[in-house]
Design a protein around this motif. Structure first.
Motif, PDB file in Angstrom:
ATOM      1  N   TYR A   1       0.852  -1.185   0.000  1.00  0.00           N
ATOM      2  CA  TYR A   1       0.000   0.000   0.000  1.00  0.00           C
ATOM      3  C   TYR A   1       0.886   1.231   0.000  1.00  0.00           C
ATOM      4  O   TYR A   1       2.118   1.137   0.053  1.00  0.00           O
ATOM      5  CB  TYR A   1      -0.945  -0.008   1.210  1.00  0.00           C
ATOM      6  CG  TYR A   1      -0.338  -0.570   2.471  1.00  0.00           C
ATOM      7  CD1 TYR A   1       0.494   0.196   3.281  1.00  0.00           C
ATOM      8  CD2 TYR A   1      -0.581  -1.882   2.836  1.00  0.00           C
ATOM      9  CE1 TYR A   1       1.050  -0.324   4.425  1.00  0.00           C
ATOM     10  CE2 TYR A   1      -0.019  -2.423   3.996  1.00  0.00           C
ATOM     11  CZ  TYR A   1       0.790  -1.640   4.785  1.00  0.00           C
ATOM     12  OH  TYR A   1       1.359  -2.150   5.918  1.00  0.00           O
ATOM     13  N   TYR A   2       0.257   2.395  -0.048  1.00  0.00           N
ATOM     14  CA  TYR A   2       0.995   3.649  -0.165  1.00  0.00           C
ATOM     15  C   TYR A   2       1.740   3.983   1.126  1.00  0.00           C
ATOM     16  O   TYR A   2       1.347   3.572   2.218  1.00  0.00           O
ATOM     17  CB  TYR A   2       0.050   4.789  -0.523  1.00  0.00           C
ATOM     18  CG  TYR A   2      -0.577   4.638  -1.875  1.00  0.00           C
ATOM     19  CD1 TYR A   2       0.182   4.749  -3.035  1.00  0.00           C
ATOM     20  CD2 TYR A   2      -1.937   4.367  -2.003  1.00  0.00           C
ATOM     21  CE1 TYR A   2      -0.394   4.604  -4.285  1.00  0.00           C
ATOM     22  CE2 TYR A   2      -2.523   4.221  -3.249  1.00  0.00           C
ATOM     23  CZ  TYR A   2      -1.745   4.340  -4.379  1.00  0.00           C
ATOM     24  OH  TYR A   2      -2.313   4.175  -5.605  1.00  0.00           O
ATOM     25  N   LEU A   3       2.794   4.758   1.001  1.00  0.00           N
ATOM     26  CA  LEU A   3       3.614   5.131   2.149  1.00  0.00           C
ATOM     27  C   LEU A   3       2.958   6.177   3.038  1.00  0.00           C
ATOM     28  O   LEU A   3       3.555   6.613   4.010  1.00  0.00           O
ATOM     29  CB  LEU A   3       4.974   5.651   1.663  1.00  0.00           C
ATOM     30  CG  LEU A   3       5.870   4.625   0.964  1.00  0.00           C
ATOM     31  CD1 LEU A   3       7.098   5.319   0.371  1.00  0.00           C
ATOM     32  CD2 LEU A   3       6.322   3.554   1.937  1.00  0.00           C
ATOM     33  N   LYS A   4       1.738   6.597   2.696  1.00  0.00           N
ATOM     34  CA  LYS A   4       1.090   7.657   3.475  1.00  0.00           C
ATOM     35  C   LYS A   4       0.596   7.160   4.835  1.00  0.00           C
ATOM     36  O   LYS A   4       0.152   7.955   5.650  1.00  0.00           O
ATOM     37  CB  LYS A   4      -0.086   8.240   2.696  1.00  0.00           C
ATOM     38  CG  LYS A   4      -1.224   7.255   2.449  1.00  0.00           C
ATOM     39  CD  LYS A   4      -2.353   7.918   1.660  1.00  0.00           C
ATOM     40  CE  LYS A   4      -3.501   6.955   1.396  1.00  0.00           C
ATOM     41  NZ  LYS A   4      -4.587   7.595   0.648  1.00  0.00           N
ATOM     42  N   TYR A   5       0.664   5.839   5.099  1.00  0.00           N
ATOM     43  CA  TYR A   5       0.217   5.306   6.377  1.00  0.00           C
ATOM     44  C   TYR A   5       1.425   5.096   7.297  1.00  0.00           C
ATOM     45  O   TYR A   5       2.143   4.106   7.166  1.00  0.00           O
ATOM     46  CB  TYR A   5      -0.513   3.969   6.183  1.00  0.00           C
ATOM     47  CG  TYR A   5      -1.663   4.056   5.208  1.00  0.00           C
ATOM     48  CD1 TYR A   5      -2.808   4.767   5.526  1.00  0.00           C
ATOM     49  CD2 TYR A   5      -1.581   3.442   3.964  1.00  0.00           C
ATOM     50  CE1 TYR A   5      -3.861   4.864   4.624  1.00  0.00           C
ATOM     51  CE2 TYR A   5      -2.629   3.529   3.063  1.00  0.00           C
ATOM     52  CZ  TYR A   5      -3.765   4.233   3.398  1.00  0.00           C
ATOM     53  OH  TYR A   5      -4.792   4.334   2.512  1.00  0.00           O
ATOM     54  N   PRO A   6       1.692   5.998   8.257  1.00  0.00           N
ATOM     55  CA  PRO A   6       2.874   5.866   9.111  1.00  0.00           C
ATOM     56  C   PRO A   6       2.778   4.682  10.072  1.00  0.00           C
ATOM     57  O   PRO A   6       3.756   3.985  10.311  1.00  0.00           O
ATOM     58  CB  PRO A   6       2.912   7.196   9.866  1.00  0.00           C
ATOM     59  CG  PRO A   6       1.503   7.686   9.837  1.00  0.00           C
ATOM     60  CD  PRO A   6       0.916   7.215   8.546  1.00  0.00           C
ATOM     61  N   THR A   7       1.600   4.447  10.639  1.00  0.00           N
ATOM     62  CA  THR A   7       1.404   3.329  11.564  1.00  0.00           C
ATOM     63  C   THR A   7       0.142   2.570  11.144  1.00  0.00           C
ATOM     64  O   THR A   7      -0.905   2.673  11.805  1.00  0.00           O
ATOM     65  CB  THR A   7       1.256   3.829  13.013  1.00  0.00           C
ATOM     66  OG1 THR A   7       0.182   4.801  13.055  1.00  0.00           O
ATOM     67  CG2 THR A   7       2.542   4.459  13.501  1.00  0.00           C
ATOM     68  N   PRO A   8       0.202   1.813  10.057  1.00  0.00           N
ATOM     69  CA  PRO A   8      -1.005   1.185   9.526  1.00  0.00           C
ATOM     70  C   PRO A   8      -1.457  -0.015  10.349  1.00  0.00           C
ATOM     71  O   PRO A   8      -0.674  -0.678  11.022  1.00  0.00           O
ATOM     72  CB  PRO A   8      -0.561   0.747   8.129  1.00  0.00           C
ATOM     73  CG  PRO A   8       0.900   0.487   8.270  1.00  0.00           C
ATOM     74  CD  PRO A   8       1.390   1.508   9.263  1.00  0.00           C
ATOM     75  N   ARG A   9      -2.752  -0.262  10.292  1.00  0.00           N
ATOM     76  CA  ARG A   9      -3.351  -1.489  10.802  1.00  0.00           C
ATOM     77  C   ARG A   9      -4.152  -2.098   9.670  1.00  0.00           C
ATOM     78  O   ARG A   9      -4.636  -1.391   8.795  1.00  0.00           O
ATOM     79  CB  ARG A   9      -4.244  -1.191  12.008  1.00  0.00           C
ATOM     80  CG  ARG A   9      -3.472  -0.774  13.259  1.00  0.00           C
ATOM     81  CD  ARG A   9      -4.387  -0.118  14.257  1.00  0.00           C
ATOM     82  NE  ARG A   9      -4.985   1.094  13.712  1.00  0.00           N
ATOM     83  CZ  ARG A   9      -6.183   1.548  14.052  1.00  0.00           C
ATOM     84  NH1 ARG A   9      -6.935   0.874  14.889  1.00  0.00           N
ATOM     85  NH2 ARG A   9      -6.644   2.665  13.528  1.00  0.00           N
ATOM     86  N   ILE A  10      -4.328  -3.413   9.686  1.00  0.00           N
ATOM     87  CA  ILE A  10      -4.947  -4.071   8.552  1.00  0.00           C
ATOM     88  C   ILE A  10      -5.778  -5.266   9.016  1.00  0.00           C
ATOM     89  O   ILE A  10      -5.381  -5.964   9.952  1.00  0.00           O
ATOM     90  CB  ILE A  10      -3.874  -4.508   7.522  1.00  0.00           C
ATOM     91  CG1 ILE A  10      -4.506  -5.183   6.295  1.00  0.00           C
ATOM     92  CG2 ILE A  10      -2.826  -5.408   8.156  1.00  0.00           C
ATOM     93  CD1 ILE A  10      -3.525  -5.408   5.160  1.00  0.00           C
ATOM     94  N   VAL A  11      -6.937  -5.442   8.407  1.00  0.00           N
ATOM     95  CA  VAL A  11      -7.758  -6.629   8.613  1.00  0.00           C
ATOM     96  C   VAL A  11      -8.160  -7.167   7.245  1.00  0.00           C
ATOM     97  O   VAL A  11      -8.126  -6.445   6.243  1.00  0.00           O
ATOM     98  CB  VAL A  11      -9.023  -6.339   9.463  1.00  0.00           C
ATOM     99  CG1 VAL A  11      -8.654  -6.089  10.907  1.00  0.00           C
ATOM    100  CG2 VAL A  11      -9.812  -5.177   8.883  1.00  0.00           C
ATOM    101  N   ALA A  12      -8.538  -8.454   7.196  1.00  0.00           N
ATOM    102  CA  ALA A  12      -8.839  -9.116   5.925  1.00  0.00           C
ATOM    103  C   ALA A  12     -10.173  -9.839   6.009  1.00  0.00           C
ATOM    104  O   ALA A  12     -10.548 -10.358   7.072  1.00  0.00           O
ATOM    105  CB  ALA A  12      -7.722 -10.098   5.566  1.00  0.00           C
ATOM    106  N   PHE A  13     -10.883  -9.876   4.876  1.00  0.00           N
ATOM    107  CA  PHE A  13     -12.178 -10.552   4.791  1.00  0.00           C
ATOM    108  C   PHE A  13     -12.217 -11.414   3.534  1.00  0.00           C
ATOM    109  O   PHE A  13     -11.801 -10.979   2.463  1.00  0.00           O
ATOM    110  CB  PHE A  13     -13.326  -9.535   4.746  1.00  0.00           C
ATOM    111  CG  PHE A  13     -13.353  -8.594   5.911  1.00  0.00           C
ATOM    112  CD1 PHE A  13     -13.984  -8.951   7.091  1.00  0.00           C
ATOM    113  CD2 PHE A  13     -12.745  -7.346   5.825  1.00  0.00           C
ATOM    114  CE1 PHE A  13     -14.007  -8.075   8.177  1.00  0.00           C
ATOM    115  CE2 PHE A  13     -12.760  -6.467   6.898  1.00  0.00           C
ATOM    116  CZ  PHE A  13     -13.398  -6.838   8.078  1.00  0.00           C
ATOM    117  N   ILE A  14     -12.746 -12.636   3.660  1.00  0.00           N
ATOM    118  CA  ILE A  14     -12.922 -13.517   2.507  1.00  0.00           C
ATOM    119  C   ILE A  14     -14.199 -13.110   1.785  1.00  0.00           C
ATOM    120  O   ILE A  14     -15.289 -13.140   2.363  1.00  0.00           O
ATOM    121  CB  ILE A  14     -13.018 -14.988   2.939  1.00  0.00           C
ATOM    122  CG1 ILE A  14     -11.747 -15.408   3.688  1.00  0.00           C
ATOM    123  CG2 ILE A  14     -13.248 -15.894   1.737  1.00  0.00           C
ATOM    124  CD1 ILE A  14     -11.857 -16.772   4.347  1.00  0.00           C
TER     125      ILE A  14
END
Length: 352
Positions: free
Chosen positions: A149-162
Motif C-alpha cells: 500500500y501507499y507510504l502515506k500510512y505511518p502506523t497502519p493497521r490491517i484486517v482481511a475478509f474472505i
C-alpha cells in the motif's frame, strides 16, 4: 467569494488528511436468501443488486464488502465471488457470481462505504497459478504473500475478509481457510494463507481494509481447536449456537454509541459436517442503545461443527466532513434569523 473559499478549503483538508474529513455509512444486503433460483440454480449464476446510500456522499467513496452469513452444500466444491462496481456518491452495485456445483442458498453481505483520507480498501484476487501449495497436496499447507500500500500510512493497521473462493473438497473431511497477517510496515504487510487435509484452494478473493486513523477501532477475534465449546457441539441442531465477545466503545467517541458504524465479517474457518449443509454466521450488535458495550459474535447451527473460526471487525463514528458542518452551522444561523424575524412580526401584529 465565500463559496470559492469553502470549496478550496475542503480540497486542501481532504488532501492533507484532516481528521474531521470523514464520512462513513454501512448496511446489509440480503439478495441471496433462500429464493428458488438459489436453491435450484442454473450455473453460472450471475446477478447484481443496487445499493442506494441513505445519505449522499460529498465525493465518490470507497466501498468495503464482507460476508456475515453463508451456507453451502456439504462435500461439494464451492465457487463464488462478490465484488463492487459503478460506485458513485449516491450508491453502487454488489455483483454476485456463483459457479457451483455447491448450492449457496444464503449469503448475507455487509457493506461499509467511506470517504476517509487515512483508510484504504484493496481487493486482491489470488489466481490458480498463484496458489501452488494450496491447490494441491494434503495435510497442513501454507503460502505467503505481501499486501502493499501507499507510504502515506505511518502506523497502519490491517484486517482481511474472505469475499470469494474456489475450493475443492471432494476427498477432504474439512473445508478450511485461515488467514494470518504479519506485522505491518509503512508500505506492506505479510499475509499467510493456510489449509489442511485434502482441501484444495484454487482461487481466493480477499478484501483488505488498511487504516492509520486513530478513531478507527479494528481487530480480529476467534478461536481454534475448541471442540467442546458451546458453539461447536451439535446437541441442539435447531438453535443457532453462538460464541460472543464483548468490547467497549472508547470514551473518545463523541457520538451516541448506537450510531457508530459497527461491521464484522468472516476472516477464516475450518468446518465439517456429518450431514446437511455447512452454515456459519457472524454479527455485531450493541447491548442496548445507551450502552458503550457491544458484542461481536459468530456461530453455527445444524450438523456443522466449527474446528476454527475467525472474524474481523471495524468500529468507527459516522463523522461528517467540515463543509457539511459549515453548511449545517449556516442553516442553523439562518433558521435563528428567520425565527427572530417571525417573532418580530408576531409582536408587531399583537400591537393594538
Amino acid at each position: 467569494m465565500f463559496i470559492i473559499v469553502a470549496i478550496l478549503s475542503i480540497s486542501v483538508l481532504g488532501q492533507l488528511g484532516y481528521d474531521g474529513y470523514t464520512e462513513w455509512q454501512s448496511g446489509i444486503d440480503r439478495t441471496i436468501n433462500r429464493q428458488s433460483k438459489f436453491i435450484e440454480p442454473v450455473y453460472p449464476l450471475q446477478m447484481f443488486t443496487r445499493v442506494q446510500f441513505p445519505r449522499q456522499f460529498s465525493r465518490r467513496p470507497q466501498v468495503l464488502l464482507m460476508h456475515e452469513e453463508i451456507e453451502w452444500n456439504k462435500n461439494r466444491n464451492i465457487n463464488y465471488q462478490t465484488f463492487v462496481s459503478d460506485v458513485t456518491v449516491k450508491g453502487f452495485y454488489i455483483n454476485y457470481l456463483i459457479n457451483g456445483p455447491a448450492i449457496i442458498p444464503v449469503l448475507r453481505v455487509r457493506w461499509v462505504a467511506f470517504v476517509d483520507s487515512e483508510a484504504e480498501v484493496q481487493y486482491i484476487n489470488y489466481q490458480f497459478e498463484d496458489l501452488i501449495r494450496l491447490r494441491q497436496g494434503f495435510g497442513t499447507r501454507f503460502q505467503d504473500f505481501m499486501v502493499q500500500y501507499y507510504l502515506k500510512y505511518p502506523t497502519p493497521r490491517i484486517v482481511a475478509f474472505i469475499v470469494g473462493a474456489e475450493i475443492e473438497v471432494y476427498d477432504s473431511l474439512t473445508t478450511t481457510i485461515q488467514i494470518q497477517l504479519g506485522k505491518p510496515t509503512g508500505s506492506a504487510t505479510p499475509v499467510r494463507f493456510l489449509t489442511r487435509d485434502r482441501c484444495h484452494i484454487n482461487t481466493l478473493r480477499i478484501a483488505y481494509f488498511i487504516s492509520s486513523d486513530y478513531s478507527t477501532i479494528m481487530g480480529t477475534l476467534g478461536s481454534s481447536d475448541n471442540y467442546f465449546n458451546q458453539f461447536l457441539d451439535t446437541e441442539n441442531k435447531m438453535k443457532l449456537r453462538v460464541q460472543r465477545f464483548e468490547r467497549e466503545v472508547p470514551s473518545t467517541f463523541i457520538f451516541e454509541s448506537h450510531q457508530n458504524i459497527l461491521a464484522q465479517g468472516i476472516t477464516g474457518f475450518d468446518v465439517h459436517s456429518k450431514a446437511g449443509n455447512f452454515y456459519i454466521k457472524v454479527g455485531g450488535e450493541y447491548v442496548d442503545k445507551t450502552s458503550s458495550t457491544f458484542h461481536c459474535a459468530y456461530g453455527t447451527r445444524g450438523d456443522t461443527v466449527l474446528q476454527y473460526m475467525e472474524v474481523s471487525y471495524i468500529l468507527h463514528p459516522p463523522a461528517q466532513p467540515p463543509y457539511q458542518m459549515l453548511i449545517e452551522e449556516n442553516v442553523t444561523e439562518n433558521q435563528e434569523e428567520v425565527k427572530i424575524e417571525e417573532q418580530q412580526l408576531l409582536e408587531k401584529s399583537l400591537i393594538p
